[in-house]
Design a protein around this motif. Structure first.
Motif, PDB file in Angstrom:
ATOM      1  N   VAL A   6       0.876  -1.158   0.000  1.00  0.00           N
ATOM      2  CA  VAL A   6       0.000   0.000   0.000  1.00  0.00           C
ATOM      3  C   VAL A   6       0.919   1.215   0.000  1.00  0.00           C
ATOM      4  N   THR A   7       0.654   2.162  -0.897  1.00  0.00           N
ATOM      5  CA  THR A   7       1.475   3.359  -0.966  1.00  0.00           C
ATOM      6  C   THR A   7       0.671   4.504  -1.565  1.00  0.00           C
ATOM      7  N   GLU A   8       1.279   5.679  -1.607  1.00  0.00           N
ATOM      8  CA  GLU A   8       0.650   6.856  -2.186  1.00  0.00           C
ATOM      9  C   GLU A   8       1.012   6.955  -3.664  1.00  0.00           C
ATOM     10  N   ALA A   9       0.122   7.531  -4.455  1.00  0.00           N
ATOM     11  CA  ALA A   9       0.354   7.668  -5.896  1.00  0.00           C
ATOM     12  C   ALA A   9       1.620   8.475  -6.188  1.00  0.00           C
ATOM     13  N   VAL A  10       1.898   9.484  -5.399  1.00  0.00           N
ATOM     14  CA  VAL A  10       3.061  10.335  -5.661  1.00  0.00           C
ATOM     15  C   VAL A  10       4.377   9.559  -5.583  1.00  0.00           C
ATOM     16  N   MET A  11       4.394   8.458  -4.841  1.00  0.00           N
ATOM     17  CA  MET A  11       5.616   7.654  -4.742  1.00  0.00           C
ATOM     18  C   MET A  11       6.014   7.114  -6.114  1.00  0.00           C
ATOM     19  N   MET A  12       5.037   6.847  -6.983  1.00  0.00           N
ATOM     20  CA  MET A  12       5.330   6.350  -8.334  1.00  0.00           C
ATOM     21  C   MET A  12       6.066   7.405  -9.147  1.00  0.00           C
ATOM     22  N   ALA A  13       5.765   8.686  -8.898  1.00  0.00           N
ATOM     23  CA  ALA A  13       6.405   9.772  -9.630  1.00  0.00           C
ATOM     24  C   ALA A  13       7.789  10.103  -9.069  1.00  0.00           C
ATOM     25  N   ILE A  14       7.915  10.056  -7.771  1.00  0.00           N
ATOM     26  CA  ILE A  14       9.184  10.427  -7.137  1.00  0.00           C
ATOM     27  C   ILE A  14      10.218   9.314  -7.270  1.00  0.00           C
ATOM     28  N   TYR A  15       9.783   8.078  -7.108  1.00  0.00           N
ATOM     29  CA  TYR A  15      10.713   6.949  -7.079  1.00  0.00           C
ATOM     30  C   TYR A  15      10.486   6.040  -8.289  1.00  0.00           C
ATOM     31  N   GLY A  16      11.134   6.379  -9.383  1.00  0.00           N
ATOM     32  CA  GLY A  16      10.988   5.621 -10.624  1.00  0.00           C
ATOM     33  C   GLY A  16      11.377   4.165 -10.495  1.00  0.00           C
ATOM     34  N   GLN A  17      12.265   3.849  -9.534  1.00  0.00           N
ATOM     35  CA  GLN A  17      12.694   2.449  -9.374  1.00  0.00           C
ATOM     36  C   GLN A  17      11.531   1.540  -8.970  1.00  0.00           C
ATOM     37  N   LEU A  18      10.461   2.110  -8.446  1.00  0.00           N
ATOM     38  CA  LEU A  18       9.301   1.307  -8.075  1.00  0.00           C
ATOM     39  C   LEU A  18       8.634   0.699  -9.312  1.00  0.00           C
ATOM     40  N   LEU A  19       8.828   1.347 -10.453  1.00  0.00           N
ATOM     41  CA  LEU A  19       8.178   0.894 -11.682  1.00  0.00           C
ATOM     42  C   LEU A  19       9.026  -0.100 -12.470  1.00  0.00           C
ATOM     43  N   VAL A  20      10.261  -0.283 -12.065  1.00  0.00           N
ATOM     44  CA  VAL A  20      11.162  -1.198 -12.784  1.00  0.00           C
ATOM     45  C   VAL A  20      11.737  -2.235 -11.829  1.00  0.00           C
ATOM     46  N   SER A  21      10.880  -2.821 -11.025  1.00  0.00           N
ATOM     47  CA  SER A  21      11.340  -3.792 -10.035  1.00  0.00           C
ATOM     48  C   SER A  21      11.782  -5.084 -10.714  1.00  0.00           C
ATOM     49  N   SER A  22      12.561  -5.857  -9.998  1.00  0.00           N
ATOM     50  CA  SER A  22      13.095  -7.112 -10.522  1.00  0.00           C
ATOM     51  C   SER A  22      12.069  -8.249 -10.475  1.00  0.00           C
ATOM     52  N   SER A  23      10.979  -8.055  -9.769  1.00  0.00           N
ATOM     53  CA  SER A  23       9.931  -9.070  -9.681  1.00  0.00           C
ATOM     54  C   SER A  23       8.566  -8.376  -9.723  1.00  0.00           C
TER      55      SER A  23
END
Length: 171
Positions: A6-23
Motif C-alpha cells: 500500500v502506498t501513495e500515488a506520488v511515490m510512483m512519480a518520485i521513485y521511478g525504481q518502483l516501476l522497474v522492479s526485478s519481480s
C-alpha cells in the motif's frame, strides 16, 4: 505471485525504481492520493529540495495524471468509486508493476495521530493485509510508537522488502 504494497500515488512519480522492479509488484493506492496528484502538480510549493529535481518530479506527476486519465484506465478507476473499499482492476505500469486503486475511506479511527491520507494508508494496509511502503520517516515512527498493527517499509528498503517476501514464499 506478485508482491503487494500500500502506498501513495506520488511515490510512483518520485521513485521511478518502483516501476522497474526485478519481480512482479502490485501497488494498492488509495484514490485520495490519486486526487492529491492534481494538488501537487498545481502547487507552487516545491516537492523536492533542488529545482531540477522538483521540475522533474512535477513532470512525472503530470505524466502519471495523464496516464490515469487515459480512457481505459479512467474507466477502471471510476468503476471502483461507486462502492467504499472497492478496488479497480490492475493498471499496468511498466513490465512487472501495476497499480490497483482502492476507494478507501477515512474513518478517523486513528484520531489526531495521523492525517486523513495516512489513516487511509493504514486502513488499506490492514484491510488488504499488505505492508505500507513510504518515504516518510515520521510516519514510520508514529506507526511504531502508536502500536498500529501494520507492517511498514521505508522506500530505501524496497529491494529488501521484495527479497524478504520472495524468501518467505520459498519456505
Amino acid at each position: 505471485m506478485s508482491r503487494q504494497f500500500v502506498t501513495e500515488a506520488v511515490m510512483m512519480a518520485i521513485y521511478g525504481q518502483l516501476l522497474v522492479s526485478s519481480s512482479p509488484v502490485e501497488y494498492i493506492v488509495p484514490y485520495t492520493t490519486v486526487m492529491e496528484l492534481y494538488e501537487l502538480r498545481d502547487s507552487d510549493d516545491p516537492l523536492m529540495n533542488r529545482p531540477d529535481d522538483d521540475k522533474h518530479v512535477k513532470l512525472k506527476i503530470s505524466e502519471l495524471i495523464a496516464y490515469f486519465e487515459e480512457p481505459l484506465n479512467a474507466k477502471k478507476i471510476n468503476r471502483c468509486l461507486a462502492v467504499p473499499w472497492a478496488k479497480s482492476s490492475g493498471i499496468l505500469l511498466g513490465g512487472q508493476s501495476k497499480i490497483t486503486i482502492i476507494n478507501s475511506m477515512d474513518t478517523a479511527v486513528y484520531g489526531e495521530m495521523f492525517d486523513p491520507i495516512e489513516t487511509e494508508l493504514l486502513l488499506s494496509s490492514q484491510r488488504e493485509k499488505v505492508p505500507i511502503l513510504t518515504d516518510q520517516f515520521e510516519l514510520i515512527q508514529r506507526i511504531i510508537e502508536g502500536g498500529v498493527p501494520v507492517q511498514v517499509y521505508d522506500i530505501d528498503d524496497f529491494d529488501f522488502a521484495l527479497e524478504e517476501e520472495t524468501s518467505r514464499n520459498l519456505h
